[in-house]
Scaffold this active site. Structure first.
Site, PDB file in Angstrom:
ATOM      1  CE  LYS A   1      -0.374  -0.267   5.013  1.00  0.00           C
ATOM      2  NZ  LYS A   1      -1.213  -0.792   6.117  1.00  0.00           N
TER       3      LYS A   1
ATOM      4  NE  ARG B   1      -6.820   0.954  11.788  1.00  0.00           N
ATOM      5  CZ  ARG B   1      -5.633   0.836  11.235  1.00  0.00           C
ATOM      6  NH1 ARG B   1      -4.780   1.847  11.260  1.00  0.00           N
ATOM      7  NH2 ARG B   1      -5.248  -0.271  10.637  1.00  0.00           N
TER       8      ARG B   1
ATOM      9  CE1 TYR C   1      14.593  31.427   6.866  1.00  0.00           C
ATOM     10  CE2 TYR C   1      14.734  29.094   6.316  1.00  0.00           C
ATOM     11  CZ  TYR C   1      14.593  30.414   5.927  1.00  0.00           C
ATOM     12  OH  TYR C   1      14.474  30.710   4.599  1.00  0.00           O
TER      13      TYR C   1
ATOM     14  CG  MET D   1      11.246  24.111   0.936  1.00  0.00           C
ATOM     15  SD  MET D   1      10.491  25.347  -0.126  1.00  0.00           S
ATOM     16  CE  MET D   1       9.028  25.748   0.787  1.00  0.00           C
TER      17      MET D   1
HETATM   18  C1  LIG Z   1      -0.470  -1.845   6.669  1.00  0.00           C
HETATM   19  C2  LIG Z   1      -1.076  -3.120   7.092  1.00  0.00           C
HETATM   20  C3  LIG Z   1      -0.271  -4.218   7.426  1.00  0.00           C
HETATM   21  C4  LIG Z   1       1.236  -4.123   7.507  1.00  0.00           C
HETATM   22  O1  LIG Z   1       1.578  -3.513   8.707  1.00  0.00           O
HETATM   23  P1  LIG Z   1       3.132  -3.309   9.112  1.00  0.00           P
HETATM   24  O2  LIG Z   1       3.060  -2.728  10.468  1.00  0.00           O
HETATM   25  O3  LIG Z   1       3.684  -2.342   8.126  1.00  0.00           O
HETATM   26  O4  LIG Z   1       3.758  -4.630   9.032  1.00  0.00           O
HETATM   27  C5  LIG Z   1      -0.879  -5.405   7.718  1.00  0.00           C
HETATM   28  N1  LIG Z   1      -2.225  -5.517   7.710  1.00  0.00           N
HETATM   29  C6  LIG Z   1      -3.045  -4.485   7.409  1.00  0.00           C
HETATM   30  C7  LIG Z   1      -4.513  -4.675   7.423  1.00  0.00           C
HETATM   31  C8  LIG Z   1      -2.499  -3.254   7.091  1.00  0.00           C
HETATM   32  O5  LIG Z   1      -3.299  -2.232   6.793  1.00  0.00           O
END
Ligand SMILES: *Cc1c(COP(=O)(O)O)cnc(C)c1O
Length: 366
Positions: free
Chosen positions: A35, A130, A256, A304
């Site tokens: 992802k 969630r 800065y 930046m």
């Molecule tokens: C992102 C995600 C993972 C991977 O999690 P990591 O902490 O990066 O290993 C696994 N399962 C779900 C549902 C996720 O959204």
């Protein structure tokens, strides 16, 4: 000459880390979690390093489509499932497996016309709050899905909130087990922290593991363990060069807000990398940086387009010397991204994902 900033993606290190994660659950299959553009690594490059995966899990339908056009014929799992009814058409067409986490998604499936029934992953909210059905609603969801002609196979899934920490997984695991013990179907429970830290508890319950961050060379439980402790290699190097040198005298300040003031003569280097490149602005004086392979410290505020570094440990360094913000120096010296993230009060996930589009990405098969 282009600005000297560059991010290198180490595809062999991706393959190495994936094999490391797999070794914790040798009897399970393993999703490569790709992802967020493969945690900022670029989906296409990450795919090169992760071809040994049993499947790829992601969120975005366009990324799923991209994987299919790279000729990946194996499993692809949509971790948040479908967002609207017509996403199901793409799932049918591309053979995507998808998470079902709410009743609205079951409604969409029930209304979907498809030749080929779908494989779905029914998600339980075992405590993270969630996505997913609460334990007391999980069975009803399973029964509903199981009655749909649109559904071929139901797998069972949950996600741990504390696999990396003191609270652990026991309560969530128990909630999951209590409801699912007599249901058929494959199980997938563990993210990286679950797979690495709770391998024994999860061994018999894992048909699929879901390692993400570990594959990208970050320890899921830093600083309790480092990436090296887990045998993980950096998969992303953010490199730049020194583009100016300043000689300070006592009382001179840097950058800065004059947040750093020299208390004696000090040679500093100015590096072509700033927060617009994705280097975290929250890094303060003391954050480690490799200059010519030598560990130095950041001075003053991140701007930046530039940061400034103390060249005291690297007297040879000057204009054009390599600077590693995280990853691997050409000398072989390593600067774990977890250390930089910690100095910025965040996690490596955010640094990888926040790499700016203006930074050119290069794949190396190191
Ligand atoms: C992102 C995600 C993972 C991977 O999690 P990591 O902490 O990066 O290993 C696994 N399962 C779900 C549902 C996720 O959204």
């Amino acid at each position: 000459m282009p600005r000297p900033i560059l991010a290198t993606i180490h595809t062999a290190a991706l393959a190495h880390n994936f094999a490391r994660a797999r070794a914790f659950a040798p009897d399970a299959r393993a999703w490569a979690i790709v992802k967020a553009n493969a945690y900022g690594h670029g989906l296409v490059r990450a795919f090169e390093g992760l071809r040994s995966a049993d499947g790829f899990a992601l969120l975005d339908l366009a990324e799923a489509q991209a994987l299919r056009s790279l000729d990946w014929r194996g499993p692809i799992l949509l971790l948040e499932g479908c967002f609207e009814a017509r996403d199901l058409e793409l799932c049918s067409r591309l053979g995507l497996w998808h998470v079902v986490h709410c009743n609205e998604q079951i409604d969409m499936l029930a209304a979907h016309k498809t030749q080929l029934p779908h494989r779905v992953f029914l998600k339980m909210n075992s405590g993270m709050n969630r996505l997913g059905f609460k334990p007391e609603r999980f069975r009803a969801a399973w029964i509903r899905l199981n009655a749909l002609p649109q559904v071929e196979e139901i797998s069972l899934m949950t996600h741990f909130s504390d696999a990396d920490g003191a609270k652990g997984i026991a309560a969530q695991l128990q909630a999951f087990e209590a409801v699912t013990h007599d249901l058929p179907g494959e199980r997938t429970l563990s993210n990286s922290a679950g797979a690495l830290r709770h391998a024994d508890a999860l061994a018999e319950r894992s048909d699929w593991i879901r390692p993400g961050i570990a594959v990208y060379g970050s320890a899921p439980d830093f600083p309790e363990h480092s990436a090296a402790d887990w045998g993980l290699l950096p998969t992303m190097t953010l490199a730049s060069k020194i583009i100016a040198v300043q000689q300070l005298v006592a009382g001179d300040s840097v950058g800065y807000g004059s947040s750093f003031t020299a208390d004696g003569p000090l040679r500093i280097g100015v590096v072509a990398c700033g927060y617009a490149d994705g280097y975290p602005r929250h890094c303060t004086t003391g954050t480690p940086v490799l200059v010519g392979g030598v560990r130095c410290r950041l001075l003053g505020r991140v701007s930046m387009d530039m940061v400034t570094v103390d060249l005291t440990p690297a007297p040879e360094a000057g204009m054009g010397t390599e600077v590693i913000l995280w990853g691997r120096a050409s000398s072989g010296a390593l600067l774990p991204i977890d250390e930089v993230a910690m100095a910025a009060g965040t996690v490596a996930y955010e640094l990888m994902c926040a790499l700016s589009p203006r930074v050119p990405l290069l794949a190396s098969d190191w």
